[in-house]
Design an enzyme around this catalytic site. Structure first.
Site, PDB file in Angstrom:
ATOM      1  CE1 TYR A  33       0.899 -11.382   3.147  1.00  0.00           C
ATOM      2  CE2 TYR A  33       2.990 -10.877   1.511  1.00  0.00           C
ATOM      3  CZ  TYR A  33       2.114 -11.049   2.893  1.00  0.00           C
ATOM      4  OH  TYR A  33       3.505 -10.940   3.813  1.00  0.00           O
ATOM      5  CG  PHE A  36       3.091   0.703   3.464  1.00  0.00           C
ATOM      6  CD1 PHE A  36       2.453   0.068   4.522  1.00  0.00           C
ATOM      7  CD2 PHE A  36       3.219   1.715   2.501  1.00  0.00           C
ATOM      8  CE1 PHE A  36       1.009  -1.304   3.917  1.00  0.00           C
ATOM      9  CE2 PHE A  36       1.596   0.416   2.229  1.00  0.00           C
ATOM     10  CZ  PHE A  36       1.108  -0.007   2.290  1.00  0.00           C
TER      11      PHE A  36
END
Length: 409
Positions: free
Chosen positions: A123, A409
């Site tokens: 990323y 998450f």
């Protein structure tokens, strides 16, 4: 290849999530896990890429608030459930989803985007920097022990059913959020995440157990763990798998760790995720017996540089002009004057001369205070343009305690 990128429809969730599971190995999660993630998914913030009737790309976001230096809770998009089908790799699917997602985050007015990465190098090209790290430990409790302060003797410990103690544990967690950057304020539903206990995650150990720490009848800490009894030719050689541990004061924290170290028939504690400055490192008598390892955890992306930098406080006074490079979100590019201290900050565009040149990715890495600008400069990733500016900014951005993400998450 003709594909369609669009917002997820609720009736498509099973196929969409099934493609995510397939991308991560094809092993389905337990019914309880799938049910929780179904309920937590914000379909209006989730997107899929479709090739005809087949889902070939997934990405979602949760609406979070994250603790930043100074203790404020800042709105942030929790990027999640990102996958690309193995049949459609290297065709721009991921880039198209990241583009759409960051545009949407900006439109919603959230200054930050956060994620945890399956692989740390994915990323960076989208402006995410590694902002927090986590400790894992493999502790030999035969050769190391806990040197607890005397006040730990005044803490009462008792076993409590996991479900019955959940509310008390969650209250302790809530009280800790502002004390350390990187922690997430759990909205309704998220309190169920720490209670998930699928057998596949126990590695042969017991169901989750919970012990509460109390003082004068009030819960001041808790620990949740699994016990894995094992025996060999020399006798008992069991291990504990720590799930989570929190306490409101040092005495309660030490008492909980001392309890874990003293459980009969066990000789190891395996710890997956603790802060890099965890006080445990100073409670143990022999840190060499703790098998300490460090890895990346939370990746942060400044979606709105001005709003993000103004939303946190700074450890020491700072007044610097940042020349920001951000090819993926060009609205952030240019010069920003950051002025701030422990009480707050402002960050506005300026035409003045730049003091530091930095990419959005590296601002994300430094944002929560766990990665110093000076260390990034040492790697050639931050350039000092005015003498003294690097030391000034690096000191101001730093956080004590270190930032930490308690759960994924």
């Amino acid at each position: 290849m003709t594909t369609e990128l669009r917002v997820l429809r609720r009736e498509e969730w099973d196929q969409w999530y099934g493609r995510l599971e397939l991308a991560f190995g094809g092993v389905p999660e337990s019914p309880a896990e799938r049910e929780l993630w179904n309920e937590l998914t914000e379909c209006e913030r989730s997107i899929g890429v479709w090739d005809g009737g087949e889902c070939v790309g997934t990405a979602g976001a949760f609406s979070f608030r994250v603790s930043v230096p100074g203790g404020s809770l800042v709105p942030a998009a929790g990027v999640t459930m990102v996958s690309v089908a193995a049949t459609h790799r290297r065709r721009g699917v991921l880039t198209s989803m990241m583009r759409r997602q960051l545009d949407d985050v900006r439109e919603l007015g959230e200054p930050l985007a956060l994620l945890t990465a399956s692989e740390p190098e994915i990323y960076g090209r989208f402006g995410y920097g590694i902002a927090t790290h986590q400790l894992s430990l493999d502790i030999d409790t035969v050769r190391a022990r806990i040197a607890a302060p005397a006040a730990a003797d005044d803490v009462r410990l008792r076993f409590a059913p996991v479900a019955d103690s959940a509310e008390a544990c969650e209250a302790v967690y809530r009280s800790r959020i502002g004390s350390r950057p990187g922690m997430l304020a759990r909205t309704p539903g998220w309190e169920r995440l720490p209670l998930l206990d699928p057998p596949a995650d126990r590695e042969g150990a017991s169901a989750m157990q919970c012990v509460l720490a109390e003082r004068d009848g009030d819960v001041v800490g808790y620990v949740r763990f699994h016990n894995k009894p094992e025996w060999d030719a020399s006798g008992p050689n069991g291990s504990l798998l720590l799930r989570d541990i929190e306490a409101l004061d040092p005495a309660a924290y030490a008492a909980l760790w001392r309890f874990l170290f003293g459980i009969d028939l066990t000789s190891r504690i395996r710890v997956r995720n603790r802060p890099v400055d965890d006080p445990l490192l100073h409670l143990v008598t022999d840190v060499r017996r703790c098998g300490v390892r460090v890895r990346d955890s939370l990746h942060a992306r400044l979606v709105d540089v001005g709003a993000a930098l103004a939303a946190r406080a700074y450890r020491t006074p700072v007044d610097v002009v940042l020349e920001v490079e951000d090819a993926f979100c060009p609205w952030n590019e240019g010069r920003w004057r950051l002025s701030g201290d422990t009480k707050g900050a402002s960050c506005e565009r300026t035409a003045g001369p730049a003091d530091l040149a930095v990419s959005a990715r590296d601002l994300g890495a430094a944002y929560l205070g766990g990665v110093t600008l000076s260390s990034l400069a040492g790697a050639g990733r931050v350039q000092e343009l005015r003498g003294g500016a690097l030391a000034e900014a690096s000191t101001a951005f730093a956080s004590d305690p270190a930032p930490w993400l308690p759960h994924g998450f």
